[in-house]
Design a protein around this motif. Structure first.
Motif, PDB file in Angstrom:
ATOM      1  N   LYS A  74     -36.327 -24.295   0.777  1.00  0.00           N
ATOM      2  CA  LYS A  74     -35.261 -23.780   1.639  1.00  0.00           C
ATOM      3  C   LYS A  74     -35.410 -24.448   2.993  1.00  0.00           C
ATOM      4  O   LYS A  74     -36.534 -24.561   3.499  1.00  0.00           O
ATOM      5  CB  LYS A  74     -35.434 -22.277   1.832  1.00  0.00           C
ATOM      6  N   LEU A  75     -34.309 -24.874   3.585  1.00  0.00           N
ATOM      7  CA  LEU A  75     -34.383 -25.595   4.861  1.00  0.00           C
ATOM      8  C   LEU A  75     -33.390 -25.017   5.868  1.00  0.00           C
ATOM      9  O   LEU A  75     -32.222 -24.804   5.538  1.00  0.00           O
ATOM     10  CB  LEU A  75     -33.977 -27.051   4.660  1.00  0.00           C
ATOM     11  N   SER A  76     -33.872 -24.800   7.077  1.00  0.00           N
ATOM     12  CA  SER A  76     -32.969 -24.455   8.174  1.00  0.00           C
ATOM     13  C   SER A  76     -33.162 -25.534   9.222  1.00  0.00           C
ATOM     14  O   SER A  76     -34.276 -25.763   9.687  1.00  0.00           O
ATOM     15  CB  SER A  76     -33.349 -23.075   8.731  1.00  0.00           C
ATOM     16  N   LEU A  77     -32.097 -26.242   9.565  1.00  0.00           N
ATOM     17  CA  LEU A  77     -32.210 -27.377  10.485  1.00  0.00           C
ATOM     18  C   LEU A  77     -31.317 -27.151  11.704  1.00  0.00           C
ATOM     19  O   LEU A  77     -30.100 -27.049  11.570  1.00  0.00           O
ATOM     20  CB  LEU A  77     -31.784 -28.667   9.781  1.00  0.00           C
ATOM     21  N   GLU A  78     -31.956 -27.036  12.861  1.00  0.00           N
ATOM     22  CA  GLU A  78     -31.213 -26.930  14.131  1.00  0.00           C
ATOM     23  C   GLU A  78     -31.432 -28.246  14.848  1.00  0.00           C
ATOM     24  O   GLU A  78     -32.540 -28.528  15.315  1.00  0.00           O
ATOM     25  CB  GLU A  78     -31.766 -25.768  14.972  1.00  0.00           C
ATOM     26  N   LEU A  79     -30.389 -29.071  14.954  1.00  0.00           N
ATOM     27  CA  LEU A  79     -30.585 -30.459  15.390  1.00  0.00           C
ATOM     28  C   LEU A  79     -29.867 -30.762  16.717  1.00  0.00           C
ATOM     29  O   LEU A  79     -29.584 -29.867  17.486  1.00  0.00           O
ATOM     30  CB  LEU A  79     -30.145 -31.385  14.253  1.00  0.00           C
ATOM     31  N   GLY A  80     -29.617 -32.036  16.940  1.00  0.00           N
ATOM     32  CA  GLY A  80     -29.110 -32.480  18.242  1.00  0.00           C
ATOM     33  C   GLY A  80     -27.669 -32.074  18.524  1.00  0.00           C
ATOM     34  O   GLY A  80     -26.982 -31.486  17.681  1.00  0.00           O
ATOM     35  N   GLY A  81     -27.225 -32.414  19.734  1.00  0.00           N
ATOM     36  CA  GLY A  81     -25.855 -32.093  20.120  1.00  0.00           C
ATOM     37  C   GLY A  81     -25.332 -33.056  21.162  1.00  0.00           C
ATOM     38  O   GLY A  81     -26.077 -33.855  21.742  1.00  0.00           O
TER      39      GLY A  81
ATOM     40  N   ASP B 277     -26.239 -13.259  22.512  1.00  0.00           N
ATOM     41  CA  ASP B 277     -26.508 -11.981  21.867  1.00  0.00           C
ATOM     42  C   ASP B 277     -27.319 -12.355  20.629  1.00  0.00           C
ATOM     43  O   ASP B 277     -26.836 -13.117  19.784  1.00  0.00           O
ATOM     44  CB  ASP B 277     -25.172 -11.332  21.487  1.00  0.00           C
ATOM     45  N   LEU B 278     -28.544 -11.861  20.520  1.00  0.00           N
ATOM     46  CA  LEU B 278     -29.441 -12.339  19.462  1.00  0.00           C
ATOM     47  C   LEU B 278     -28.975 -11.946  18.057  1.00  0.00           C
ATOM     48  O   LEU B 278     -29.515 -12.425  17.067  1.00  0.00           O
ATOM     49  CB  LEU B 278     -30.870 -11.850  19.704  1.00  0.00           C
ATOM     50  N   ARG B 279     -27.948 -11.080  17.975  1.00  0.00           N
ATOM     51  CA  ARG B 279     -27.443 -10.697  16.645  1.00  0.00           C
ATOM     52  C   ARG B 279     -26.487 -11.729  16.080  1.00  0.00           C
ATOM     53  O   ARG B 279     -26.160 -11.692  14.903  1.00  0.00           O
ATOM     54  CB  ARG B 279     -26.692  -9.352  16.743  1.00  0.00           C
ATOM     55  N   THR B 280     -25.982 -12.627  16.919  1.00  0.00           N
ATOM     56  CA  THR B 280     -24.924 -13.547  16.464  1.00  0.00           C
ATOM     57  C   THR B 280     -25.509 -14.762  15.745  1.00  0.00           C
ATOM     58  O   THR B 280     -26.631 -15.173  16.029  1.00  0.00           O
ATOM     59  CB  THR B 280     -24.079 -14.034  17.656  1.00  0.00           C
TER      60      THR B 280
ATOM     61  N   GLU C 121     -29.465 -19.515  12.499  1.00  0.00           N
ATOM     62  CA  GLU C 121     -30.538 -18.612  12.906  1.00  0.00           C
ATOM     63  C   GLU C 121     -29.889 -17.408  13.572  1.00  0.00           C
ATOM     64  O   GLU C 121     -28.684 -17.335  13.722  1.00  0.00           O
ATOM     65  CB  GLU C 121     -31.465 -19.338  13.885  1.00  0.00           C
ATOM     66  N   GLY C 122     -30.738 -16.464  14.010  1.00  0.00           N
ATOM     67  CA  GLY C 122     -30.207 -15.320  14.747  1.00  0.00           C
ATOM     68  C   GLY C 122     -29.933 -14.137  13.845  1.00  0.00           C
ATOM     69  O   GLY C 122     -29.487 -14.278  12.714  1.00  0.00           O
ATOM     70  N   GLY C 123     -30.225 -12.949  14.351  1.00  0.00           N
ATOM     71  CA  GLY C 123     -29.889 -11.693  13.689  1.00  0.00           C
ATOM     72  C   GLY C 123     -30.286 -11.654  12.227  1.00  0.00           C
ATOM     73  O   GLY C 123     -31.331 -12.169  11.826  1.00  0.00           O
ATOM     74  N   PHE C 124     -29.407 -11.065  11.415  1.00  0.00           N
ATOM     75  CA  PHE C 124     -29.711 -10.945   9.991  1.00  0.00           C
ATOM     76  C   PHE C 124     -29.648 -12.291   9.277  1.00  0.00           C
ATOM     77  O   PHE C 124     -30.189 -12.447   8.185  1.00  0.00           O
ATOM     78  CB  PHE C 124     -28.779  -9.924   9.337  1.00  0.00           C
ATOM     79  N   GLU C 125     -28.947 -13.271   9.888  1.00  0.00           N
ATOM     80  CA  GLU C 125     -28.917 -14.612   9.275  1.00  0.00           C
ATOM     81  C   GLU C 125     -30.343 -15.126   9.112  1.00  0.00           C
ATOM     82  O   GLU C 125     -30.696 -15.724   8.097  1.00  0.00           O
ATOM     83  CB  GLU C 125     -28.140 -15.602  10.159  1.00  0.00           C
TER      84      GLU C 125
ATOM     85  N   LEU D 134     -38.328 -21.251  21.637  1.00  0.00           N
ATOM     86  CA  LEU D 134     -37.877 -21.659  20.303  1.00  0.00           C
ATOM     87  C   LEU D 134     -38.947 -21.453  19.234  1.00  0.00           C
ATOM     88  O   LEU D 134     -38.628 -21.220  18.069  1.00  0.00           O
ATOM     89  CB  LEU D 134     -37.403 -23.117  20.323  1.00  0.00           C
ATOM     90  N   PHE D 135     -40.195 -21.526  19.639  1.00  0.00           N
ATOM     91  CA  PHE D 135     -41.306 -21.275  18.707  1.00  0.00           C
ATOM     92  C   PHE D 135     -41.214 -19.821  18.211  1.00  0.00           C
ATOM     93  O   PHE D 135     -41.240 -19.546  17.001  1.00  0.00           O
ATOM     94  CB  PHE D 135     -42.621 -21.526  19.459  1.00  0.00           C
ATOM     95  N   SER D 136     -41.031 -18.898  19.164  1.00  0.00           N
ATOM     96  CA  SER D 136     -40.980 -17.476  18.798  1.00  0.00           C
ATOM     97  C   SER D 136     -39.682 -17.125  18.067  1.00  0.00           C
ATOM     98  O   SER D 136     -39.642 -16.197  17.264  1.00  0.00           O
ATOM     99  CB  SER D 136     -41.148 -16.597  20.048  1.00  0.00           C
ATOM    100  N   TRP D 137     -38.626 -17.850  18.332  1.00  0.00           N
ATOM    101  CA  TRP D 137     -37.321 -17.634  17.683  1.00  0.00           C
ATOM    102  C   TRP D 137     -37.422 -17.845  16.172  1.00  0.00           C
ATOM    103  O   TRP D 137     -36.668 -17.306  15.393  1.00  0.00           O
ATOM    104  CB  TRP D 137     -36.329 -18.602  18.322  1.00  0.00           C
ATOM    105  N   LYS D 138     -38.381 -18.670  15.739  1.00  0.00           N
ATOM    106  CA  LYS D 138     -38.582 -18.923  14.312  1.00  0.00           C
ATOM    107  C   LYS D 138     -39.653 -18.003  13.726  1.00  0.00           C
ATOM    108  O   LYS D 138     -39.485 -17.436  12.650  1.00  0.00           O
ATOM    109  CB  LYS D 138     -39.042 -20.373  14.094  1.00  0.00           C
ATOM    110  N   ILE D 139     -40.775 -17.928  14.466  1.00  0.00           N
ATOM    111  CA  ILE D 139     -41.916 -17.181  13.941  1.00  0.00           C
ATOM    112  C   ILE D 139     -41.592 -15.690  13.774  1.00  0.00           C
ATOM    113  O   ILE D 139     -41.952 -15.077  12.776  1.00  0.00           O
ATOM    114  CB  ILE D 139     -43.100 -17.361  14.912  1.00  0.00           C
ATOM    115  N   ALA D 140     -40.896 -15.127  14.772  1.00  0.00           N
ATOM    116  CA  ALA D 140     -40.657 -13.675  14.753  1.00  0.00           C
ATOM    117  C   ALA D 140     -39.894 -13.224  13.493  1.00  0.00           C
ATOM    118  O   ALA D 140     -40.358 -12.311  12.799  1.00  0.00           O
ATOM    119  CB  ALA D 140     -39.949 -13.236  16.032  1.00  0.00           C
ATOM    120  N   PRO D 141     -38.749 -13.847  13.137  1.00  0.00           N
ATOM    121  CA  PRO D 141     -38.070 -13.378  11.921  1.00  0.00           C
ATOM    122  C   PRO D 141     -38.866 -13.675  10.650  1.00  0.00           C
ATOM    123  O   PRO D 141     -38.844 -12.882   9.700  1.00  0.00           O
ATOM    124  CB  PRO D 141     -36.739 -14.148  11.915  1.00  0.00           C
ATOM    125  N   ALA D 142     -39.596 -14.810  10.649  1.00  0.00           N
ATOM    126  CA  ALA D 142     -40.374 -15.154   9.450  1.00  0.00           C
ATOM    127  C   ALA D 142     -41.426 -14.075   9.186  1.00  0.00           C
ATOM    128  O   ALA D 142     -41.602 -13.614   8.056  1.00  0.00           O
ATOM    129  CB  ALA D 142     -41.041 -16.520   9.634  1.00  0.00           C
TER     130      ALA D 142
END
Ligand code: NDP
Length: 480
Positions: A244-251, A445-448, A461-465, A155-163
Motif C-alpha cells: 500500500k502506498l501513500s505519496l504526497e509529492l511536489g507542487g 482542519d485536520l479532519r479534511t 492523508e488527514g482525518g479518517f482517510e 510532517l513526521f508526526s502527521w504520518k506516525i500518529a495515524p499509523a
C-alpha cells in the motif's frame, strides 16, 4: 559534538556500521552534530523489533493506545520551546515560525489521532432479511513512514500518529537533512511509556536507509512525503511487491487573484503564501496570476512589501525570513533564478544570495525574489523550485487563467481571491488540485482530506482517510 542515535526496540542505539555523517546548521553553514549512517541492517533490526511488538500493540484497546499518544502529545507541548529552538537550528526556519506552526502542529497531530481512533467506525450493509455484511478495519502490521526536511516534526508526526493510532508498528525515517526533532521525539517516546518496538526511528540517507525500508518485504505499507522524482522511484520499487502506498509529492501551486478581491487581506496573505518558511512549504503559491485591471497595483504594492522582508538570523525573535535548508538547495534555487533570467524574466526584487555578517556570513540565505515577464509554460513556471521565488503574470479571462493554472504536471494546492461567490465555486470546481483555498491560505482542519492530483501524489492523508490508509478493510458476510 552531539551524536544522534537510532531508536530501535525502545532503545537509543548506534548504527550497525558505527559510522556517522555530518548534520549542518543552515544559519552558519557549519556542522553541529552527527547522524547515524544506517543501512539495511539497522532497518532489519527495526523491522524485527516492530514485528515483535505488533501482536500486543494491535490488540491493545484503542483507549490505551490513545492514552499513550496523548501522553506523547503532552510531552511535546511541555518541551515546545526546546523543540522549536532545535527545529529552527536544524532547518534554518525562524524560531518564531517553529514556535507557532511546526511544534504546535506536531502536538495537534498526536492529539488529533489519539482521539480520532476512538471515533473511527466501520460500515454494515444489510441484505434485507437474508444476510448482513460488516466491515472490519484491521491494522496492517509493520509500516514505513518517510518524511522530508521542510516541516520536519510536523510532517513526521502527521504520518506516525495515524499509523500508531490504527494499531500498526512503525519503522520511520526523517530526512537526513533535518533529523534533530525526530531524535528528540524518540526520547519523549521513552518517557511517554511507548512500548518497545512500537515506533522505531532509523536515521540515514534516503538512498540507503530509506530505500531499505521501501524494499523490505515485511513492511506492508509506506507513507511517503517528498519530491515527485523520489516518489516515482519509490513506487517502482514498491508496486511489484503490492505494498500500500501513500505519496504526497511536489507542487507548483497557482495563486489566482481577481480584481474584485479584498486587496489588503489578499496582499497580506499572499506575502505569507509566497515566502513562509523561505517558500519551502509544498503548499506555497509560487505562480501568482493577477487579473489585468489589478496587475500593476498588485505588483507595486507586493514588491514594496517583499523588499521589506529581509533574511536574518533564524534564532532572532524578530526574524521572519531565515536560511534555506542546505547549500545544495540554495544552489538549486539560485540556478532557477538564473534560468528565469535566461527565459526572459525580469527580476523585480531579490534574485541573489544574501551574505549576512559575523558567523552568519557562511549561512545559506536568499533574498525573496519576485519575477515578471515570463510565459506561463516556460520551465521556471512549470518546474518546482521550492524556495523564496515567485512569478507574477497577468490574465484577462477565467478560462485563460484556468488553462495556465492547470498547465503543470502538478496539482497539489491552489488559492483563489475573489468576492464573486459563484465564480469562486466555479473556479474551485475547475482547478486540477487536491486542495483549494478561497480567500485564505493554509487554513487547515485536520479532519479534511489532504493530498494532490497528477504528479503531486496518490492517496489522501488527514482525518479518517489516514486511518483508512493504515488499515485493511475486511468484509464479513453473515447469513441470517
Ligand atoms: P526527497 O524526495 O528528496 O526526500 C524525502 C524523503 O525521502 C527523505 O527522508 C529522503 O531521505 C527520503 N528518500 C530519498 N531517496 C529515497 C529512496 N530512494 N527511498 C526511500 N526514501 C528516500 O524530498 P525533500 O526532502 O527534498 O523534500 C522536498 C520535497 O517534498 C518537495 O518536492 C516538496 O514539494 C515535497 N513535499 C510535499 C508535501 C506534500 O504534502 N505533498 C509536503 C512537503 C514537502 P534523505 O533526506 O535522507 O535523502
Amino acid at each position: 559534538m552531539e551524536k544522534l542515535y537510532n531508536y530501535i526496540g525502545g532503545k537509543l542505539i548506534d548504527p550497525v556500521s558505527n559510522t556517522w555523517f555530518d548534520n549542518f546548521h543552515p544559519a552558519t553553514g557549519t556542522v553541529y552534530s552527527h547522524i547515524p549512517d544506517s543501512d539495511q541492517r539497522d532497518v532489519q533490526l527495526a523491522v524485527d523489533a516492530a514485528e515483535a511488538a505488533f501482536p500486543a500493540w494491535s490488540t491493545l484497546a484503542a483507549e490505551k493506545r490513545s492514552e499513550i499518544l496523548s501522553r506523547l502529545s503532552d510531552l511535546i507541548k511541555r518541551d515546545l520551546e526546546l523543540l522549536a529552538q532545535a527545529e529552527s537550528k536544524d532547518n534554518g526556519k525562524p524560531v518564531s515560525l517553529a514556535r507557532i506552526v511546526d511544534i504546535p502542529r506536531a502536538v495537534s497531530n498526536f492529539e488529533f489521532f489519539a482521539t480520532a481512533i476512538l471515533h473511527f467506525a466501520t460500515e454494515a450493509h444489510a441484505m434485507e432479511s437474508s444476510a448482513i455484511n460488516y466491515t472490519l478495519r484491521q491494522p496492517i502490521g509493520v509500516v514505513g513512514c518517510i518524511s522530508p526536511w521542510n516541516l520536519p516534526l510536523y510532517l513526521f508526526s502527521w504520518k506516525i500518529a495515524p499509523a500508531l493510532a490504527a494499531g500498526n508498528c512503525v519503522v520511520a525515517k526523517p530526512s537526513e537533512v533535518t533529523p534533530m526533532t525526530a531524535y528528540l521525539l524518540s526520547k519523549l517516546c521513552i518517557e511517554a511509556g511507548m512500548p518497545a518496538g512500537v515506533l522505531n526511528i532509523v536515521h540515514g540517507l534516503g538512498g540507503k536507509a530509506g530505500q531499505a525500508i521501501v524494499e523490505h518485504p515485511k513492511i506492508k505499507a509506506v507513507s511517503f512525503t517528498g519530491g515527485t522524482k523520489t516518489g516515482a522511484g519509490l513506487a517502482a520499487t514498491a508496486a511489484p511487491m503490492f505494498k500500500k502506498l501513500s505519496l504526497e509529492l511536489g507542487g507548483k501551486n497557482p495563486n489566482i487573484i481577481f480584481a474584485d478581491c479584498d486587496f489588503d487581506a489578499m496582499l497580506k496573505t499572499t506575502l505569507q503564501s509566497s515566502f513562509a518558511n523561505q517558500g519551502q512549504i509544498c503548499l506555497c503559491g509560487s505562480r501568482i496570476f493577477v487579473e489585468r485591471p489589478l496587475y500593476e497595483k498588485f505588483r507595486d504594492a507586493f514588491v514594496e512589501k517583499v523588499k521589506q522582508l529581509k533574511p536574518g538570523n533564524p534564532a532572532d525573535e524578530g526574524t521572519r525570513m531565515g536560511a534555506v535548508v542546505s547549500q545544495a538547495h540554495m544552489e538549486k534555487v539560485l540556478s532557477y533564478i538564473q534560468l528565469a533570467r535566461e527565459e526572459g524574466g525580469t527580476v523585480l526584487c531579490g534574485g541573489e544570495r544574501v551574505v549576512l555578517e559575523g558567523e552568519l556570513k557562511t549561512g545559506w540565505y536568499i533574498a525573496p525574489t519576485v519575477i515578471e515577464g515570463l510565459a506561463f509554460d516556460c520551465r521556471t513556471n512549470q518546474e518546482e523550485i521550492f524556495g523564496p521565488v515567485v512569478t507574477i503574470m497577468p490574465f484577462d479571462t477565467e478560462e485563460e487563467v484556468l488553462e495556465m493554472a492547470n498547465s503543470t504536471v502538478y496539482g497539489l494546492a491552489a488559492t483563489v481571491w475573489t468576492q464573486h461567490l459563484t465564480r469562486a465555486h466555479r473556479v474551485a470546481n475547475n482547478l486540477q488540485s487536491g486542495i483549494v483555498w478561497i480567500n485564505c491560505w493554509l487554513l487547515r482542519d485536520l479532519r479534511t482530506p489532504f493530498g494532490g492530483v497528477k504528479a503531486s501524489g496518490v492517496g489522501r492523508e488527514g482525518g479518517f482517510e489516514a486511518l483508512r490508509f493504515f488499515t485493511e478493510a475486511k468484509n464479513v458476510c453473515v447469513k441470517l
